[in-house]
Motif scaffolding. Structure first.
Motif, mmCIF file in Angstrom:
data_model
loop_
_atom_site.group_PDB
_atom_site.id
_atom_site.type_symbol
_atom_site.label_atom_id
_atom_site.label_comp_id
_atom_site.label_asym_id
_atom_site.label_seq_id
_atom_site.Cartn_x
_atom_site.Cartn_y
_atom_site.Cartn_z
ATOM 1 N N GLY A 70 4.939 4.134 -6.028
ATOM 2 C CA GLY A 70 5.214 3.754 -4.374
ATOM 3 C C GLY A 70 4.773 1.819 -5.141
ATOM 4 O O GLY A 70 4.316 1.356 -6.048
ATOM 5 N N PHE A 71 4.189 0.962 -3.577
ATOM 6 C CA PHE A 71 3.439 -0.205 -4.093
ATOM 7 C C PHE A 71 2.522 -0.394 -3.669
ATOM 8 O O PHE A 71 3.051 -0.761 -2.023
ATOM 9 N N GLY A 72 1.271 -0.423 -3.382
ATOM 10 C CA GLY A 72 0.250 -0.773 -2.122
ATOM 11 C C GLY A 72 0.078 1.019 -1.487
ATOM 12 O O GLY A 72 0.286 1.590 -2.632
ATOM 13 N N LEU A 73 0.776 0.552 -0.689
ATOM 14 C CA LEU A 73 0.778 1.736 -0.022
ATOM 15 C C LEU A 73 2.202 2.099 0.639
ATOM 16 O O LEU A 73 1.919 3.053 1.758
ATOM 17 N N CYS A 74 3.084 0.907 -0.231
ATOM 18 C CA CYS A 74 4.094 1.473 0.686
ATOM 19 C C CYS A 74 5.691 2.368 -0.392
ATOM 20 O O CYS A 74 5.166 2.485 -1.074
ATOM 21 N N GLY A 75 5.316 3.255 0.405
ATOM 22 C CA GLY A 75 6.499 3.871 -0.242
ATOM 23 C C GLY A 75 5.863 5.132 -1.616
ATOM 24 O O GLY A 75 6.331 5.469 -2.419
#
Length: 263
Positions: free
Chosen positions: A25-30
Motif C-alpha cells: 500500500g501507499f497512503g491508503l491506496c492498496g
C-alpha cells in the motif's frame, strides 16, 4: 494448489508476537485493510513492520499503532498520522526512515535473493553518515541512531551499500487473484504490494475478486502465485480516501446558447 482460506482471521492466525511484517500500500491506496483488521482482532503485538507509511490515526496500520502493537517501523514517509509522530518522539516507537526508491529496491532485492546493492540515493547526507534518530529516549535524547553506511566509488561516482529486506510475513491487497495465488492489481494499488509479497517467507493476499485458475490471462498477472501462500476474500467496499479535496462550485456565468437572441 488451492490457496484460498475461509477467513481473514484464519489467514493471520499464525502470525506470532514479534514477527517482521511487510505491508503493501501507499497512503491508503492498496492497503490490506481486511487483513490488518483481522490482525487487530488477533491481539498480536511487538510487530516490526516494513511499509511505505503507517496509515492514518484510525485506519490501516494506524489501528495497530494506536493499540501499541507495533514496536518498529521501516518507512519512507511518516504520513498523516499524529499518533505515529507522538510515539516516535516519545521513544515508544523505533523508526527507520529510508528514501522511498531505496525502500522499494530493498524489498525487491529481498524477494530476488540479493543480499545488498549500491545506490546513489543518500550520498552526502545523514543517510550515508549515520546519526539519524531511530529511537528517542523519554527525555528527548537519541537512544539509538542509524549507523554509517559503506561507500564505494564506481566510474567516479560514490554509492551507498543498502541491505535487502526480507520478512516473516507479508500482507497484500490485490484486485483479482485466482485460487493458485496469481494476482493482478488495479492501477496505483500495484505500488508496494508485489514487492512486499516477494520479500516475505509467508505471503497472505486479500483479493477483491477471486477467480478460478485460467480466468486470469497470463499477461495480466502482476504477481505469480509462487510468491503467495494464502488468499482470502476482501470486501471491495472496505476502502477509504486519505484526503478528500474538492474545488468550490463555480456558478456558470456564460449565458445559455440562444439567450441573447431571445432578448
Amino acid at each position: 494448489m488451492d490457496k484460498v482460506v475461509a477467513s481473514a482471521d484464519h489467514a493471520v492466525a499464525d502470525i506470532p508476537d514479534g514477527a517482521t511484517l511487510a505491508v503493501g500500500g501507499f497512503g491508503l491506496c492498496g492497503i490490506p485493510s481486511t487483513l490488518i483488521a483481522a490482525l487487530v482482532r488477533s491481539g498480536t503485538g511487538g510487530l516490526r513492520v516494513v511499509s511505505n507509511n503507517c496509515g492514518v490515526d484510525d485506519w490501516g496500520l494506524g489501528l495497530l499503532l494506536g493499540l501499541g502493537r507495533i514496536t518498529r517501523m521501516t518507512s519512507s514517509y511518516v504520513g498523516e498520522n499524529k499518533e505515529f509522530a507522538r510515539r516516535y518522539l516519545s521513544g515508544e516507537l523505533e523508526v527507520e526512515l529510508t528514501p522511498q526508491g531505496t525502500l522499494a529496491e530493498r524489498l525487491r532485492a529481498g524477494g530476488a535473493g540479493i543480499p545488498a546493492f549500491f545506490t546513489p540515493a543518500g550520498v552526502g547526507t545523514q543517510v550515508e553518515e549515520g546519526g539519524l534518530p531511530w529511537r528517542y529516549a523519554p527525555d528527548g535524547t537519541v537512544a539509538l541512531a542509524s549507523p554509517p553506511k559503506e561507500v564505494r566509488e564506481f566510474g567516479g561516482v560514490r554509492y551507498l551499500l543498502e541491505e535487502a529486506i526480507s520478512t516473516d510475513f507479508a500482507l497484500v491487497r490485490a484486485d483479482v487473484a485466482d485460487r493458485h495465488g496469481n494476482c493482478a492489481f488495479h492501477a496505483a494499488a500495484r505500488n508496494f504490494n508485489p514487492l512486499c509479497a516477494a520479500a516475505a517467507r509467508t505471503t497472505v493476499v486479500e483479493a477483491e475478486r477471486i477467480v478460478e485458475p485460467g480466468e486470469l490471462p497470463p499477461d495480466a498477472v502482476h504477481l505469480p502465485g509462487v510468491y503467495v501462500d494464502r488468499v482470502v476474500a476482501a470486501d471491495p467496499q472496505d476502502k477509504r480516501i486519505e484526503r478528500r479535496t474538492v474545488r468550490p462550485a463555480v456558478r456558470d456565468t456564460v449565458p445559455a446558447r440562444g439567450a441573447q437572441e431571445e432578448k
